[in-house]
Each structure stands twice: as C-alpha cells, then as structure tokens.
Design a protein around this motif. Structure first.
Motif, PDB file in Angstrom:
ATOM      1  N   PRO A 265     130.885  55.474 114.217  1.00 31.59           N
ATOM      2  CA  PRO A 265     132.009  55.812 113.322  1.00 31.59           C
ATOM      3  C   PRO A 265     131.736  55.529 111.844  1.00 31.59           C
ATOM      4  O   PRO A 265     132.495  55.999 110.991  1.00 31.59           O
ATOM      5  N   ARG A 266     130.667  54.797 111.538  1.00 37.35           N
ATOM      6  CA  ARG A 266     130.403  54.523 110.122  1.00 37.35           C
ATOM      7  C   ARG A 266     129.755  55.699 109.389  1.00 37.35           C
ATOM      8  O   ARG A 266     129.629  55.673 108.169  1.00 37.35           O
ATOM      9  N   ILE A 267     129.309  56.720 110.123  1.00 36.64           N
ATOM     10  CA  ILE A 267     128.739  57.910 109.453  1.00 36.64           C
ATOM     11  C   ILE A 267     129.883  58.725 108.848  1.00 36.64           C
ATOM     12  O   ILE A 267     130.768  59.188 109.561  1.00 36.64           O
ATOM     13  N   ALA A 268     129.854  58.903 107.514  1.00 32.95           N
ATOM     14  CA  ALA A 268     130.972  59.553 106.817  1.00 32.95           C
ATOM     15  C   ALA A 268     130.692  61.009 106.444  1.00 32.95           C
ATOM     16  O   ALA A 268     131.624  61.758 106.132  1.00 32.95           O
ATOM     17  N   ALA A 269     129.446  61.406 106.459  1.00 35.24           N
ATOM     18  CA  ALA A 269     129.081  62.791 106.102  1.00 35.24           C
ATOM     19  C   ALA A 269     127.643  63.011 106.557  1.00 35.24           C
ATOM     20  O   ALA A 269     126.846  62.070 106.581  1.00 35.24           O
ATOM     21  N   ALA A 270     127.307  64.259 106.892  1.00 34.63           N
ATOM     22  CA  ALA A 270     125.950  64.523 107.392  1.00 34.63           C
ATOM     23  C   ALA A 270     125.409  65.838 106.855  1.00 34.63           C
ATOM     24  O   ALA A 270     126.113  66.850 106.827  1.00 34.63           O
ATOM     25  N   GLY A 271     124.154  65.794 106.414  1.00 36.42           N
ATOM     26  CA  GLY A 271     123.412  66.999 106.057  1.00 36.42           C
ATOM     27  C   GLY A 271     122.411  67.274 107.162  1.00 36.42           C
ATOM     28  O   GLY A 271     121.565  66.427 107.444  1.00 36.42           O
ATOM     29  N   LEU A 272     122.510  68.428 107.793  1.00 31.88           N
ATOM     30  CA  LEU A 272     121.692  68.726 108.978  1.00 31.88           C
ATOM     31  C   LEU A 272     120.752  69.883 108.688  1.00 31.88           C
ATOM     32  O   LEU A 272     121.101  70.823 107.977  1.00 31.88           O
ATOM     33  N   PHE A 273     119.547  69.827 109.292  1.00 30.47           N
ATOM     34  CA  PHE A 273     118.533  70.843 109.018  1.00 30.47           C
ATOM     35  C   PHE A 273     117.952  71.386 110.316  1.00 30.47           C
ATOM     36  O   PHE A 273     117.680  70.626 111.241  1.00 30.47           O
ATOM     37  N   ALA A 274     117.739  72.703 110.357  1.00 28.61           N
ATOM     38  CA  ALA A 274     117.002  73.347 111.452  1.00 28.61           C
ATOM     39  C   ALA A 274     117.697  73.157 112.793  1.00 28.61           C
ATOM     40  O   ALA A 274     117.219  72.429 113.656  1.00 28.61           O
ATOM     41  N   GLY A 275     118.810  73.827 112.967  1.00 29.04           N
ATOM     42  CA  GLY A 275     119.603  73.667 114.173  1.00 29.04           C
ATOM     43  C   GLY A 275     119.404  74.759 115.204  1.00 29.04           C
ATOM     44  O   GLY A 275     120.281  75.003 116.024  1.00 29.04           O
ATOM     45  N   GLY A 276     118.264  75.411 115.192  1.00 32.84           N
ATOM     46  CA  GLY A 276     118.024  76.478 116.160  1.00 32.84           C
ATOM     47  C   GLY A 276     117.793  75.937 117.558  1.00 32.84           C
ATOM     48  O   GLY A 276     118.423  76.362 118.520  1.00 32.84           O
ATOM     49  N   TYR A 277     116.868  74.989 117.680  1.00 34.23           N
ATOM     50  CA  TYR A 277     116.655  74.329 118.965  1.00 34.23           C
ATOM     51  C   TYR A 277     117.267  72.940 118.917  1.00 34.23           C
ATOM     52  O   TYR A 277     116.831  72.087 118.128  1.00 34.23           O
ATOM     53  N   VAL A 278     118.233  72.725 119.747  1.00 34.48           N
ATOM     54  CA  VAL A 278     118.929  71.433 119.827  1.00 34.48           C
ATOM     55  C   VAL A 278     119.173  71.172 121.311  1.00 34.48           C
ATOM     56  O   VAL A 278     119.559  72.101 122.034  1.00 34.48           O
ATOM     57  N   PRO A 279     118.943  69.953 121.790  1.00 36.04           N
ATOM     58  CA  PRO A 279     119.154  69.709 123.224  1.00 36.04           C
ATOM     59  C   PRO A 279     120.578  70.055 123.655  1.00 36.04           C
ATOM     60  O   PRO A 279     121.515  69.973 122.868  1.00 36.04           O
ATOM     61  N   ARG A 280     120.687  70.411 124.923  1.00 33.45           N
ATOM     62  CA  ARG A 280     121.971  70.795 125.520  1.00 33.45           C
ATOM     63  C   ARG A 280     123.079  69.782 125.218  1.00 33.45           C
ATOM     64  O   ARG A 280     124.196  70.146 124.841  1.00 33.45           O
ATOM     65  N   ALA A 281     122.744  68.502 125.405  1.00 30.79           N
ATOM     66  CA  ALA A 281     123.775  67.455 125.236  1.00 30.79           C
ATOM     67  C   ALA A 281     124.348  67.499 123.826  1.00 30.79           C
ATOM     68  O   ALA A 281     125.554  67.333 123.632  1.00 30.79           O
ATOM     69  N   GLN A 282     123.505  67.734 122.829  1.00 30.33           N
ATOM     70  CA  GLN A 282     123.996  67.747 121.451  1.00 30.33           C
ATOM     71  C   GLN A 282     124.717  69.061 121.134  1.00 30.33           C
ATOM     72  O   GLN A 282     125.649  69.079 120.345  1.00 30.33           O
ATOM     73  N   ARG A 283     124.283  70.165 121.741  1.00 32.35           N
ATOM     74  CA  ARG A 283     125.051  71.410 121.549  1.00 32.35           C
ATOM     75  C   ARG A 283     126.477  71.198 122.053  1.00 32.35           C
ATOM     76  O   ARG A 283     127.440  71.704 121.473  1.00 32.35           O
ATOM     77  N   GLU A 284     126.594  70.453 123.155  1.00 32.27           N
ATOM     78  CA  GLU A 284     127.949  70.194 123.680  1.00 32.27           C
ATOM     79  C   GLU A 284     128.715  69.198 122.819  1.00 32.27           C
ATOM     80  O   GLU A 284     129.930  69.308 122.667  1.00 32.27           O
ATOM     81  N   GLU A 285     128.000  68.232 122.262  1.00 26.20           N
ATOM     82  CA  GLU A 285     128.673  67.235 121.418  1.00 26.20           C
ATOM     83  C   GLU A 285     129.133  67.818 120.078  1.00 26.20           C
ATOM     84  O   GLU A 285     129.958  67.222 119.393  1.00 26.20           O
ATOM     85  N   ALA A 286     128.566  68.966 119.712  1.00 25.62           N
ATOM     86  CA  ALA A 286     128.817  69.492 118.353  1.00 25.62           C
ATOM     87  C   ALA A 286     130.305  69.615 118.058  1.00 25.62           C
ATOM     88  O   ALA A 286     130.755  69.326 116.952  1.00 25.62           O
ATOM     89  N   ARG A 287     131.088  70.021 119.042  1.00 26.79           N
ATOM     90  CA  ARG A 287     132.515  70.204 118.724  1.00 26.79           C
ATOM     91  C   ARG A 287     133.270  68.887 118.542  1.00 26.79           C
ATOM     92  O   ARG A 287     134.389  68.884 118.053  1.00 26.79           O
ATOM     93  N   GLN A 288     132.614  67.788 118.903  1.00 29.62           N
ATOM     94  CA  GLN A 288     133.231  66.469 118.645  1.00 29.62           C
ATOM     95  C   GLN A 288     132.910  65.950 117.246  1.00 29.62           C
ATOM     96  O   GLN A 288     133.412  64.898 116.852  1.00 29.62           O
ATOM     97  N   VAL A 289     132.012  66.629 116.528  1.00 32.61           N
ATOM     98  CA  VAL A 289     131.653  66.167 115.182  1.00 32.61           C
ATOM     99  C   VAL A 289     132.787  66.524 114.233  1.00 32.61           C
ATOM    100  O   VAL A 289     133.174  67.700 114.136  1.00 32.61           O
ATOM    101  N   THR A 290     133.315  65.530 113.545  1.00 31.08           N
ATOM    102  CA  THR A 290     134.459  65.807 112.658  1.00 31.08           C
ATOM    103  C   THR A 290     134.194  65.378 111.212  1.00 31.08           C
ATOM    104  O   THR A 290     135.058  65.542 110.362  1.00 31.08           O
TER     105      THR A 290
END
Lengths: 238, 238
Positions: free
Chosen positions: B153-178
């Motif tokens: 919860p301490r992460i307040a903002a994120a810059g992400l790079f190269a999201g073409g290949y991402v493991p299944r678990a994180q593709r599913e978690e993506a909608r929980q990122v707020t």
C-alpha cells in the motif's frame, strides 16, 4: 491583416482580434521578441471563441509562443444553416448508434478542404508581423492538421487531437505526414472510435510520433497535457 | 542495510552500493533533505548495473528523488544456471516465431513472485534512512510493478514499461491496481506484442492512467520520456 481590438490579460499576454478579408481571428502574444508560432484549430469547426480553446491558447502563449486561431470558412461564426442541419443529423445518428461515415464525410470533408487554404493565407499574414518569428507548429483538429502538414511546408511539428473520425482523404494523406507528431487520444471518447484512432496513429509516415492516451471522454483531456504540449513544441520549435 | 561503497558523481549525486541480507542494491540520492523515493526495476531480471538502468536512475535522482534498485532473487547477479537455460530457450523460441507463453510463464511467473517480497523488505529498510521521506513511486518492469502495487500500500504511483508479455497472475491483478499510472509502450517492441500491451493498459483498474506510445523497438524509448516520468512522479510524489 487588420487588428480590430486588443486586451492586455492579467498575466501580461496581449490578446488581439483581427480580420483578414473575410477571416476573423485571434492572436495571443507574450512579448515583442520574435516568437515561434502555433496555429490552433478547434475540432470540427467549433468557434474560435469557445472557452476550452481560449484557455488552451492563453496557457500555450504564456509559455512563450505566439498563438493564433481563426474561424475558417464554414467554422464558428461562419457556419451555414445547411451545415448545421447536417450537424444535427450527425448527432442524432451517432446517439442512435447508426452508421455515420457518409454523413460525416459530406460535412467534414468539404469543411477541411475549404478551411486549410484560409489557414495558409493567415499564416502568410502572421509571419509578416515582427513579433512572430517562426518556426510554425499546429495544434488541435486532426483532419485540418493532416491536410495542412501535407500541403504547407512551413509546418514543423503538429499536436493532433481526437483522430477517431477523420475524412477519407486525410486518412489517406496520413502516411505523407513526416513532421514530428504528438497525438492525443481520449481512451473512451464517445465521438471517436478508439481503434480508428490507433490505426491512424499507426498510419502516419513520420518516424517521430508519440501518442498520449488518457482516460475519459472527449472533453476529459487532463490539463497537464497542455504543459506536455509545450515540451513537445519546445523540442521542435524553440 | 549495510552500505558497502559510495561514490560522488560529477553532478553531485551520491551513488551508494548496499546489501540487505542476501539482497544487493544501489541507492542514488541528491541531498540530505528527506526526498520522495522511486524504486526502479529492470525488466525480466536484468542486472541492476545495466547501463540503461543506471543512466535512467541517475537522471531521475538529479530531479530530486531518492532512487533505489536491487538484484532481487533470481535477477541480475543472482540468476540461476537453470533459469539461464530457460532464457536461452525463450529467446530461441521467440526468434523462431514459436508460441512462448508457457516458457515465459514458467520463467517469469516465479521470478515476479519471488522478487516482490524482497522489494518490500528493501522498502522497509530504505524508509528508515533520514534522507528518504516518501511518498514512494515505482518505475520499470511492468509485472513486478503490478504485483507490488497490489500488495504494497505504500506505492503511490507507478511508471510501467513493456507490458506486452506479462505473467497470467499479473494480467489478472491489473484490474486491482488503483494508483496513478504512466504506461510506456514501444510501438514496434519486438519482444512485446502491441495488442497485448494495449489490452493491459485497458485492464488497469486505476482511473488516472496515461499511456505514452513511441515509435521503435524495445530499447528505443526516447530519452525525453525520463523527463516526462519526472513530471508524472512530480504530480503524485512531490
């Protein structure tokens, strides 16, 4: 070019109304030293006095650009009653979820063709002013930007907005565009299909193109994109 | 946390190597006043000493952030011979145009699961230093960023790079990122299918997300995006 009125804004910007033959325009400048110029056009013929355009123009001028906008033929105060009927029909068809390509084409195709020569005439006149030095950028209405970038060699960089619906002729011209581009996309723009905008971004011939996609609908572009636009134009015009 | 070496760079930045148990890391700081912190991770377990990461970290620190990176479990100098065999097989399959999802999943899935707890341990230790004040941002490897943003919860903002290949678990978690996101996309990234990256951008749960897409391949991100990243983090961390 005749200046018909002027006002000094609180932050020191000079805002002047002008006419050039039949063309009414507004020019914002922040000083007397020759500044790079940005031509700013509102999408689909909306008025040059529309508050969102004026706010964007003033903010951009405060970064040290001369900014100019006009009501080109068929735009703003020069809209015809016949065009307004087509606009109403376009709106109705969009809301009903009907296909709109043909209506769109009949309205916007000629509007772009007729507007661009007037932008070029305006550019000629603006570049004679001592407070405008060039180089010249373009910001706003995608279809006009494409046609202007392809026909007017003095355009050095362009920021384009809302490229979902663009007339056929400009979709075809896109691959001839070779100036640096900043392409703004509203991810859920109710009037501009996302996939078409992505396809248009892909089609541009220029190698130096960047897309900024933000959440929300047509009028939801975050204000910080005006500042991002300054840095884009700063890289190419300053 | 033990500092094992330090050097003062030409522009005044302090670059320090540290260890935290088994975890080796590097910390860049530009002053002694408590600064916001950015955790910077290189994609797919590349070394924390990789020149492109170091250049980005130094530039970011010069904007007034503390920047830290580590070789998490299985990354950089902690790669296993078994993983390197899978990496070679992944590279071969990609070049041959074969499906790579299963190989990718078997390599990167566990790497992300094992790396994130070490990033959190590192975060605990970093926030005890007087020259680091928070808030905390994250920059780099998309899959680690997603898992970290969802679990920490301490992460307040994120810059992400190269999201073409991402493991299944994180593709599913993506909608929980707020948290607010800046998502960088290389339009012709040879190792990251464009449509998958666009789908991932669409899936994130956060309302404040921006995508910057630029031309070129995986390592072709324009340098000005480091500066754009500063302004993104500036809006959320400063």
């Amino acid at each position: 070019m005749q200046f018909t009125s002027e006002q000094r804004l609180d932050d020191g910007l000079l805002e002047r109304e002008f006419t050039l033959g039949e063309i009414p325009g507004t020019l914002w400048t922040s000083g007397s030293a020759p500044a790079p110029l940005i031509l700013m056009a509102h999408n689909n013929g909306l008025s040059k006095g529309e508050p969102r355009l004026v706010a964007r123009a003033r903010q951009t001028a405060s970064y040290g650009y001369a900014v100019a906008t006009i009501d080109a033929a068929g735009c703003g105060g020069r809209r015809s009653a016949a065009d307004d009927q087509v606009r109403a029909e376009l709106r109705r068809a969009m809301q009903a979820g009907e296909p709109v390509d043909e209506i769109f084409e009949s309205l916007i195709g000629p509007l772009v063709e007729n507007a661009v020569p007037e932008w070029r005439t305006t550019l000629d006149a603006l570049l004679e002013l001592p407070e405008i030095g060039g180089p010249v950028g373009y910001s706003g209405w995608t279809a006009v930007g494409i046609h202007l970038a392809v026909t007017e060699p003095r355009i050095a960089a362009a920021g384009l907005f809302a490229g979902g619906y663009v007339p056929r002729a400009q979709r075809e011209e896109a691959r001839q565009v070779t100036v640096p581009l900043l392409f703004l996309l509203q991810w859920d723009d109710e009037g501009n299909p996302r996939q078409r905008a992505l396809d248009l971004f892909d089609a541009f011939g220029t190698k130096e193109k960047t897309m900024h996609a933000n959440m929300g609908g047509h009028v939801g572009t975050p204000w910080f994109e005006v500042e991002e636009g300054d840095r884009f134009f700063g890289r190419h015009l300053k």
